[in-house]
Design a protein around this motif. Sequence first.
Motif, short mmCIF file in Angstrom:
data_model
loop_
_atom_site.label_atom_id
_atom_site.label_comp_id
_atom_site.label_asym_id
_atom_site.label_seq_id
_atom_site.Cartn_x
_atom_site.Cartn_y
_atom_site.Cartn_z
N PHE A 64 -4.14 0.19 4.82
CA PHE A 64 -4.67 -0.97 4.10
C PHE A 64 -4.28 -0.85 2.63
O PHE A 64 -4.11 0.25 2.09
N ASP A 65 -4.21 -1.99 1.98
CA ASP A 65 -3.71 -2.02 0.61
C ASP A 65 -4.64 -1.37 -0.40
O ASP A 65 -4.24 -1.13 -1.54
N ASP A 66 -5.87 -1.03 -0.02
CA ASP A 66 -6.75 -0.37 -0.98
C ASP A 66 -6.27 1.05 -1.31
O ASP A 66 -6.74 1.66 -2.27
N GLU A 67 -5.33 1.58 -0.50
CA GLU A 67 -4.73 2.87 -0.86
C GLU A 67 -4.09 2.81 -2.24
O GLU A 67 -4.03 3.81 -2.96
N PHE A 68 -3.63 1.62 -2.64
CA PHE A 68 -2.94 1.50 -3.93
C PHE A 68 -3.90 1.48 -5.11
O PHE A 68 -3.47 1.38 -6.26
N GLU A 69 -5.20 1.61 -4.82
CA GLU A 69 -6.16 1.82 -5.90
C GLU A 69 -6.16 3.28 -6.34
O GLU A 69 -6.70 3.61 -7.40
N LYS A 70 -5.56 4.16 -5.51
CA LYS A 70 -5.59 5.60 -5.79
C LYS A 70 -4.20 6.18 -6.03
O LYS A 70 -4.06 7.28 -6.56
N ILE A 71 -3.17 5.47 -5.58
CA ILE A 71 -1.80 5.96 -5.71
C ILE A 71 -0.87 4.77 -5.87
O ILE A 71 -1.09 3.71 -5.27
N SER A 72 0.16 4.91 -6.68
CA SER A 72 1.09 3.80 -6.90
C SER A 72 1.98 3.63 -5.67
O SER A 72 2.23 4.59 -4.93
N PRO A 73 2.49 2.42 -5.45
CA PRO A 73 3.43 2.23 -4.34
C PRO A 73 4.63 3.17 -4.39
O PRO A 73 5.08 3.66 -3.36
N ARG A 74 5.13 3.45 -5.59
CA ARG A 74 6.29 4.33 -5.71
C ARG A 74 5.96 5.76 -5.28
O ARG A 74 6.70 6.40 -4.53
N ASP A 75 4.80 6.26 -5.75
CA ASP A 75 4.39 7.61 -5.36
C ASP A 75 4.05 7.68 -3.88
O ASP A 75 4.30 8.68 -3.21
N PHE A 76 3.49 6.60 -3.37
CA PHE A 76 3.16 6.51 -1.94
C PHE A 76 4.43 6.59 -1.10
O PHE A 76 4.51 7.35 -0.13
N LYS A 77 5.45 5.84 -1.50
CA LYS A 77 6.72 5.86 -0.78
C LYS A 77 7.36 7.25 -0.85
O LYS A 77 7.89 7.75 0.15
N SER A 78 7.30 7.89 -2.01
CA SER A 78 7.86 9.24 -2.15
C SER A 78 7.14 10.22 -1.24
O SER A 78 7.77 11.09 -0.61
N LEU A 79 5.81 10.08 -1.15
CA LEU A 79 5.02 10.96 -0.29
C LEU A 79 5.44 10.81 1.17
O LEU A 79 5.62 11.81 1.88
N LEU A 80 5.61 9.57 1.61
CA LEU A 80 6.02 9.34 3.00
C LEU A 80 7.43 9.84 3.24
O LEU A 80 7.72 10.46 4.27
N ASP A 81 8.34 9.58 2.30
CA ASP A 81 9.73 10.03 2.45
C ASP A 81 9.79 11.56 2.55
O ASP A 81 10.53 12.12 3.38
#
Length: 327
Positions: free
Chosen positions: A53-70
């Motif tokens: 859910f998009d509330d994850e982006f309240e704690k982490i930026s989309p860019r950092d989130f993508k890096s984490l998944l990659d």
Amino acid sequence: MAAGKKLKLSVGIWCMGGMSDRFLPQGYEEPLNIQERVERVKKVPEVEAIEFFDDEFEKISPRDFKSLLDDNGLKVSCINLNTHSRPKWQLGALTHRDEKLRREAIDAAKKLVDLTGFLECDSVGLWLGVDGFDYPFEVDYGIEWDLLMESVGEIADYGSQVKISLEYKLKEPRQYLFVGNAFRSLYLIKALNRKNIGVTVDFGHALMAKENPGEVVSILSREKVLYNVHFNDAYREWDDDLIAGSTNLYETLEFLYYIEKSGYQGYLGFDIFPYRIHPVRALELCTRNTLDLYRLLQEVDKDALLKGQKKMDAADTHEVVRKVFFK
């Protein structure tokens, strides 16, 4: 999905820690951050992707989130709009009579559409848990459905190259949800006449709506609107979110049969709430149950099954299927 093809497995990141209910709202374990939950997913190598859910982006930026998944070799199967845990939308989001609040919900969905390319995901999920009612005479149904269609239509038009997937549910958190079953979803899709609106079928939601999950998959596939699948199990009266394949074995096997027969190419996404089981162990059991049931499905004599169905003989079809369970 061709017979015997490898299943694509995903999991809702919300399943991997911090489970809470109304009796223990602080949760059954200490809260975990997104990195810790991703690390849990990685312990089950058969799972290729996550849903969130998009509330994850309240704690982490989309860019950092993508890096984490990659960094962890994980893909995104679907991005979901969270309207259910934000107090401002407690009376409705896409159907709110306050135009400012409704506009905020529409714009939040559009932001997710904008992120799909960056996150290499082609699907935005709409589970409209606050769009409904609790009491007779509480809302004007006609106006609410007009607002619902206007809002979903605008989101679909904005993201015309993105799959907008409606996840239906009979009830909870409202006593009645407007998008409450597969056929209300299908009505909404046909009324809007957009090419990019489809349905997320949740196995437990179908049971709760007194539907047959396999039949739902069959019909939605015929209409080419089966966009996403949430996999779990339930006792039919509530959204129990139990381990997939733990309770309704025959219905689950039939569900997989129609998933395969339909040619569905998407993910099977586990959506479970393992309150008193460690989430990694629960995810492992989901995975093993699903893959083992899919293996059993390959052992079903499909020709004999079709012959029994042609005769409309329940005993014959049952004999065919029971052989894979009782060898």
